[in-house]
Write a protein that holds these residues in place. Structure first.
Motif, PDB file in Angstrom:
ATOM      1  N   ARG A 248       0.859  -1.184   0.000  1.00  0.00           N
ATOM      2  CA  ARG A 248       0.000   0.000   0.000  1.00  0.00           C
ATOM      3  C   ARG A 248       0.886   1.221   0.000  1.00  0.00           C
ATOM      4  N   GLN A 250       1.064   5.391   0.677  1.00  0.00           N
ATOM      5  CA  GLN A 250       0.395   6.393   1.485  1.00  0.00           C
ATOM      6  C   GLN A 250       0.998   7.764   1.191  1.00  0.00           C
ATOM      7  N   THR A 283      -4.527   6.861   1.261  1.00  0.00           N
ATOM      8  CA  THR A 283      -3.966   5.512   1.151  1.00  0.00           C
ATOM      9  C   THR A 283      -4.500   4.844  -0.105  1.00  0.00           C
ATOM     10  N   TYR A 284      -3.637   4.206  -0.844  1.00  0.00           N
ATOM     11  CA  TYR A 284      -4.087   3.535  -2.070  1.00  0.00           C
ATOM     12  C   TYR A 284      -3.235   2.301  -2.318  1.00  0.00           C
ATOM     13  N   ASP A 285      -3.811   1.328  -3.048  1.00  0.00           N
ATOM     14  CA  ASP A 285      -3.066   0.108  -3.372  1.00  0.00           C
ATOM     15  C   ASP A 285      -2.064   0.434  -4.455  1.00  0.00           C
ATOM     16  N   GLN A 321       5.712   3.595   1.007  1.00  0.00           N
ATOM     17  CA  GLN A 321       5.132   2.337   0.561  1.00  0.00           C
ATOM     18  C   GLN A 321       5.312   1.312   1.672  1.00  0.00           C
TER      19      GLN A 321
END
Ligand code: ATP
Length: 336
Positions: A248, A250, A283-285, A321
């Motif tokens: 993930r 951020q 937050t993202y994948d 990350q």
């Protein structure tokens, strides 16, 4: 290691009938282990180890790592399933299979009053290999043990003892090296030193399989990572792919003025506020991001534009990350 000569000279990689995919150097299929106590330590495991890779086997205590390695090395009998080591069945063709493998245990069990040279030379003899002093010399030199060859094991530092363990495992010219927790309990400097040794062994053509509790170690060293949990292989992936897919990312924005809540204009973004509204976190994948840097730049810059349009000013921003450690903890937790 101090010199260029490979410590061992593995045979050339064999190919499958199709001539495309190289055949795995270890092929484990439907491997199961039930101990006499009735405990099911391995549940029909399938696993291929590729020739020449560094494969890190991760798993919490009691997951089955030692059981799996012990079966591959022929030290423990499987209840069911099959292991091929460079094409040799490790039960019906045990000697040929075992000769391909060097096993580096955690602790030195040899006679403390024996010399380095004799200890390593003796290990070669255990595999029925003819004495080859020039090979032993190469191995000792490659592990910076040559100057210590006449020392008794008891006279060596902890780091040197670890090197002797590797030298012993390499004495019979194996193609595959198992390292069980190679840096357990060693200091940071020695750990880096051991990593260097392992990398150089890989460069000389040896396939390396290591178990570790140090996720940092897997992150640093491995080409592929396998995670075992409760007797099952729950994941096998290229390290890079794993970090990309499960990692993930951020983005953290330190705001000039705290916010009471995320403005409605930004509600479609997964944003959270922290530190009394003075920090905004996105937050993202990593996997859902466009693969190219430019693609990623577009989506983040769109977010930043929208934040600015919403009248929010920030004084600092940074991205991070998730590490393999975060990924591993989440993976094992999910399956509890
Ligand atoms: N001889 C045995 N008899 C019964 N149960 C056993 C035996 N050896 C291991 N086990 C059990 O099998 C499970 C797997 O053990 P194993 O030693 O393979 O795990 P591990 O992943 O290597 O753990 P660790 O990281 O703690 O070394 C554990 O629950 C352990 O208690």
């Amino acid at each position: 290691m101090s010199q260029q000569t490979p410590a061992i000279s593995p045979s050339s990689a064999s190919q499958t009938a199709q001539g495309t995919e190289p055949s795995p150097v270890i092929a484990v299929s439907a491997l199961a282990k039930r101990y006499d106590s009735g405990f099911e330590a391995l549940k029909r495991i399938d696993l291929d180890i590729r020739r020449g890779e560094i494969f890190a086997l991760l798993g919490p205590n009691g997951a089955g790592k030692t059981t799996l390695i012990s079966i591959i090395c022929g030290l423990v009998n499987a209840t069911a399933g099959k292991v091929l080591v460079d094409g040799h069945d490790n039960v019906t063709d045990y000697r040929a299979a075992r000769a391909k493998i060097g096993l580096v245990p955690q602790e030195l069990t040899s006679d403390a009053f024996e010399t380095v040279w004799n200890t390593v030379r003796f290990s070669r003899g255990l595999f029925g290999k003819r004495p080859d002093n020039s090979h032993i010399e190469r191995v000792l030199k490659s592990l910076s043990l040559w100057e210590k060859r006449s020392n008794k094991l008891i006279q060596l530092s902890g780091g040197m003892k670890r090197r002797v363990l590797i030298a012993k495992a390499l004495a019979h010219e194996p193609q595959i090296l198992f390292l069980d927790e190679p840096t357990a309990g060693v200091d940071v400097e020695l750990r880096r030193d051991m990593w260097e040794v392992v990398r150089e062994l890989r460069a000389s053509g040896v396939t390396i399989i290591l178990t570790t509790h140090y996720i940092e170690e897997a992150e640093e060293m491995a080409d592929r990572i396998g995670v075992i949990n409760r007797g099952e292989i729950v994941l096998v992936k290229e390290k890079r792919e794993l970090m990309r897919q499960l990692g993930r990312k951020q983005l953290t924005l330190h705001l000039q003025k705290p916010l009471a809540s995320v403005p409605p204009a930004l509600s479609h973004y997964p944003l959270t506020l922290a530190e009394d509204g003075s920090v905004l976190i996105y937050t993202y994948d990593a996997a859902s991001e466009p693969a190219t840097d430019s693609g990623e730049h577009v989506s983040i810059s769109k977010l930043l534009n929208d934040i600015e349009d919403a009248g929010i000013r920030f004084k600092d921003l940074h991205t991070e990350q998730s590490s393999l450690e975060d990924i591993f903890v989440n993976l094992v937790r999910e399956r509890q």
